[in-house]
Design a protein around this motif. Structure first.
Motif, PDB file in Angstrom:
ATOM      1  N   GLN A  78       0.807  -1.220   0.000  1.00 27.00           N
ATOM      2  CA  GLN A  78       0.000   0.000   0.000  1.00 27.00           C
ATOM      3  C   GLN A  78       0.843   1.274   0.000  1.00 27.00           C
ATOM      4  O   GLN A  78       0.284   2.386  -0.032  1.00 27.00           O
ATOM      5  N   ASP A  79       2.154   1.140   0.026  1.00 24.69           N
ATOM      6  CA  ASP A  79       3.021   2.316   0.093  1.00 24.69           C
ATOM      7  C   ASP A  79       2.816   3.228  -1.110  1.00 24.69           C
ATOM      8  O   ASP A  79       2.719   2.767  -2.253  1.00 24.69           O
ATOM      9  N   GLU A  80       2.802   4.507  -0.863  1.00 26.09           N
ATOM     10  CA  GLU A  80       2.530   5.485  -1.923  1.00 26.09           C
ATOM     11  C   GLU A  80       3.575   5.424  -3.035  1.00 26.09           C
ATOM     12  O   GLU A  80       3.231   5.494  -4.221  1.00 26.09           O
ATOM     13  N   LYS A  81       4.836   5.294  -2.676  1.00 24.43           N
ATOM     14  CA  LYS A  81       5.877   5.258  -3.705  1.00 24.43           C
ATOM     15  C   LYS A  81       5.717   4.044  -4.609  1.00 24.43           C
ATOM     16  O   LYS A  81       5.852   4.146  -5.840  1.00 24.43           O
ATOM     17  N   TYR A 116      -5.989  -6.094   3.155  1.00 22.74           N
ATOM     18  CA  TYR A 116      -6.285  -6.456   1.765  1.00 22.74           C
ATOM     19  C   TYR A 116      -7.517  -5.709   1.250  1.00 22.74           C
ATOM     20  O   TYR A 116      -7.552  -5.251   0.109  1.00 22.74           O
ATOM     21  N   GLU A 117      -8.508  -5.556   2.111  1.00 19.73           N
ATOM     22  CA  GLU A 117      -9.695  -4.770   1.752  1.00 19.73           C
ATOM     23  C   GLU A 117      -9.298  -3.340   1.414  1.00 19.73           C
ATOM     24  O   GLU A 117      -9.763  -2.767   0.411  1.00 19.73           O
ATOM     25  N   GLN A 118      -8.426  -2.769   2.217  1.00 17.62           N
ATOM     26  CA  GLN A 118      -7.965  -1.398   1.974  1.00 17.62           C
ATOM     27  C   GLN A 118      -7.186  -1.313   0.665  1.00 17.62           C
ATOM     28  O   GLN A 118      -7.331  -0.342  -0.095  1.00 17.62           O
ATOM     29  N   LEU A 119      -6.363  -2.326   0.396  1.00 14.09           N
ATOM     30  CA  LEU A 119      -5.579  -2.340  -0.844  1.00 14.09           C
ATOM     31  C   LEU A 119      -6.489  -2.364  -2.062  1.00 14.09           C
ATOM     32  O   LEU A 119      -6.317  -1.569  -2.995  1.00 14.09           O
ATOM     33  N   VAL A 120      -7.439  -3.266  -2.069  1.00  8.96           N
ATOM     34  CA  VAL A 120      -8.344  -3.388  -3.224  1.00  8.96           C
ATOM     35  C   VAL A 120      -9.149  -2.111  -3.405  1.00  8.96           C
ATOM     36  O   VAL A 120      -9.254  -1.574  -4.520  1.00  8.96           O
ATOM     37  N   THR A 121      -9.717  -1.615  -2.323  1.00  8.27           N
ATOM     38  CA  THR A 121     -10.557  -0.413  -2.406  1.00  8.27           C
ATOM     39  C   THR A 121      -9.766   0.787  -2.928  1.00  8.27           C
ATOM     40  O   THR A 121     -10.228   1.518  -3.820  1.00  8.27           O
ATOM     41  N   SER A 122      -8.582   0.997  -2.376  1.00  6.36           N
ATOM     42  CA  SER A 122      -7.789   2.160  -2.768  1.00  6.36           C
ATOM     43  C   SER A 122      -7.282   2.040  -4.205  1.00  6.36           C
ATOM     44  O   SER A 122      -7.242   3.043  -4.940  1.00  6.36           O
ATOM     45  N   MET A 123      -6.900   0.826  -4.618  1.00  4.44           N
ATOM     46  CA  MET A 123      -6.402   0.666  -5.982  1.00  4.44           C
ATOM     47  C   MET A 123      -7.512   0.832  -7.013  1.00  4.44           C
ATOM     48  O   MET A 123      -7.295   1.417  -8.084  1.00  4.44           O
ATOM     49  N   LEU A 124      -8.704   0.358  -6.712  1.00  6.09           N
ATOM     50  CA  LEU A 124      -9.828   0.554  -7.631  1.00  6.09           C
ATOM     51  C   LEU A 124     -10.151   2.040  -7.790  1.00  6.09           C
ATOM     52  O   LEU A 124     -10.487   2.496  -8.889  1.00  6.09           O
ATOM     53  N   ALA A 125     -10.033   2.783  -6.707  1.00  9.07           N
ATOM     54  CA  ALA A 125     -10.309   4.224  -6.769  1.00  9.07           C
ATOM     55  C   ALA A 125      -9.211   4.961  -7.518  1.00  9.07           C
ATOM     56  O   ALA A 125      -9.478   5.948  -8.221  1.00  9.07           O
ATOM     57  N   ARG A 126      -8.000   4.477  -7.411  1.00  8.35           N
ATOM     58  CA  ARG A 126      -6.857   5.177  -7.992  1.00  8.35           C
ATOM     59  C   ARG A 126      -6.653   4.850  -9.474  1.00  8.35           C
ATOM     60  O   ARG A 126      -6.393   5.739 -10.285  1.00  8.35           O
ATOM     61  N   PHE A 127      -6.739   3.575  -9.806  1.00 10.41           N
ATOM     62  CA  PHE A 127      -6.385   3.139 -11.165  1.00 10.41           C
ATOM     63  C   PHE A 127      -7.643   2.889 -11.989  1.00 10.41           C
ATOM     64  O   PHE A 127      -7.955   1.756 -12.373  1.00 10.41           O
ATOM     65  N   THR A 128      -8.333   3.949 -12.282  1.00  8.51           N
ATOM     66  CA  THR A 128      -9.636   3.820 -12.940  1.00  8.51           C
ATOM     67  C   THR A 128      -9.534   3.469 -14.422  1.00  8.51           C
ATOM     68  O   THR A 128     -10.519   3.040 -15.023  1.00  8.51           O
ATOM     69  N   THR A 129      -8.362   3.642 -15.006  1.00  8.79           N
ATOM     70  CA  THR A 129      -8.207   3.313 -16.428  1.00  8.79           C
ATOM     71  C   THR A 129      -7.458   2.002 -16.630  1.00  8.79           C
ATOM     72  O   THR A 129      -7.179   1.623 -17.768  1.00  8.79           O
ATOM     73  N   SER A 130      -7.137   1.314 -15.553  1.00  6.09           N
ATOM     74  CA  SER A 130      -6.465   0.019 -15.630  1.00  6.09           C
ATOM     75  C   SER A 130      -7.422  -1.083 -15.180  1.00  6.09           C
ATOM     76  O   SER A 130      -8.329  -0.845 -14.381  1.00  6.09           O
ATOM     77  N   HIS A 169     -15.871  -6.901  -4.867  1.00  4.95           N
ATOM     78  CA  HIS A 169     -15.658  -5.583  -5.464  1.00  4.95           C
ATOM     79  C   HIS A 169     -15.858  -5.626  -6.973  1.00  4.95           C
ATOM     80  O   HIS A 169     -15.137  -6.331  -7.685  1.00  4.95           O
ATOM     81  N   CYS A 170     -16.800  -4.853  -7.446  1.00 11.48           N
ATOM     82  CA  CYS A 170     -16.997  -4.711  -8.885  1.00 11.48           C
ATOM     83  C   CYS A 170     -15.761  -4.039  -9.480  1.00 11.48           C
ATOM     84  O   CYS A 170     -15.303  -3.012  -8.978  1.00 11.48           O
ATOM     85  N   GLY A 171     -15.217  -4.625 -10.515  1.00 10.52           N
ATOM     86  CA  GLY A 171     -14.032  -4.066 -11.150  1.00 10.52           C
ATOM     87  C   GLY A 171     -12.743  -4.721 -10.726  1.00 10.52           C
ATOM     88  O   GLY A 171     -11.703  -4.512 -11.360  1.00 10.52           O
ATOM     89  N   ALA A 172     -12.776  -5.508  -9.658  1.00 11.76           N
ATOM     90  CA  ALA A 172     -11.598  -6.267  -9.235  1.00 11.76           C
ATOM     91  C   ALA A 172     -11.726  -7.690  -9.761  1.00 11.76           C
ATOM     92  O   ALA A 172     -12.789  -8.304  -9.654  1.00 11.76           O
ATOM     93  N   HIS A 173     -10.663  -8.210 -10.339  1.00 10.62           N
ATOM     94  CA  HIS A 173     -10.680  -9.534 -10.961  1.00 10.62           C
ATOM     95  C   HIS A 173      -9.753 -10.479 -10.201  1.00 10.62           C
ATOM     96  O   HIS A 173      -8.634 -10.097  -9.832  1.00 10.62           O
ATOM     97  N   LEU A 174     -10.213 -11.699  -9.992  1.00 10.67           N
ATOM     98  CA  LEU A 174      -9.475 -12.692  -9.224  1.00 10.67           C
ATOM     99  C   LEU A 174      -8.723 -13.649 -10.146  1.00 10.67           C
ATOM    100  O   LEU A 174      -9.283 -14.148 -11.122  1.00 10.67           O
TER     101      LEU A 174
END
Length: 213
Positions: A78-81, A116-130, A169-174
């Motif tokens: 989850q690190d910003e860098k 893991y919930e935080q990781l998925v949620t934050s990445m879905l919000a951040r990477f909207t074109t991926s 999570h809609c938009g997250a693929h397993l």
């Protein structure tokens, strides 16, 4: 497959010298392990077979989903860098085994699930074109699937936590790598955890299948 570019957010299994950020700890190449060239890695095999261009391999040996353990906090998934380096049509997230299985300070199931919930949620919000793909960890053979860590949860629990979170999570693929059976002595793992050349080939095909879903 319409996608053409990808990034990886991973742990030791996806490292290779010269292909990850210079400050990240490495596992590959390693004495006694037959993954000796980058062409042997799962992601290089995948990129060649599927005509994908790798933008960033943000893999760090020993890194965890949660902000725990003995590695620097900057190694956390989850690190910003680490997050800021990712881009592409596809982002593959491949980690979690270190939270559960490292001898030093493994985490509770509750701590892992929250991270893991935080990781998925934050990445879905951040990477909207991926398109985001989250992998369950490969079965490891240093312990049985049912064997629990010091916090009383096992590899089956680890995989199920990730499945439950990702599928909610809609938009997250397993990509369910943990569903593929691995036996000690089958030549897939060099040290009961890290893939051999044979294991890398297997991984590349499983992830290819997962991306096609």
């Amino acid at each position: 497959m319409t996608h053409t570019t990808f990034s990886i957010l991973g742990d030791s299994i996806s490292t290779f010298a010269g292909y990850v950020p210079s400050e990240n700890e490495l596992f590959y190449p390693r004495d006694g392990v037959d993954v000796t060239h980058v062409e042997h890695t799962w992601w290089h095999l995948l990129s060649k077979r599927c005509n994908l261009s790798l933008i960033m391999n943000e893999s760090y040996s020993g890194s965890r989903i949660s902000r725990t353990g003995l590695r620097p906090l900057s190694s956390c998934f989850q690190d910003e860098k680490r997050q800021s380096r990712l881009s592409g049509d596809i982002i593959i997230v491949f980690g979690g085994t270190n939270d559960w299985g490292q001898a030093d300070q493994p985490v509770t199931k509750a701590v892992f699930s929250q991270a893991y919930e935080q990781l998925v949620t934050s990445m879905l919000a951040r990477f909207t074109t991926s398109t985001l793909f989250f992998c369950t960890p490969v079965q490891r053979t240093d312990r049985t699937l049912e064997q629990v860590n010091m916090h009383n949860w096992n590899q089956l629990d680890l995989a199920q936590e990730i499945r439950s979170i990702v599928t909610a999570h809609c938009g997250a693929h397993l990509i369910d790598l943990a569903a593929f059976p691995i036996q000690e002595g089958d030549g897939v793992l060099a040290d009961n955890l890290h893939p051999t050349k044979k294991g890398m080939v297997m991984l590349s095909h499983l992830i290819e299948q997962g991306l096609a879903l």
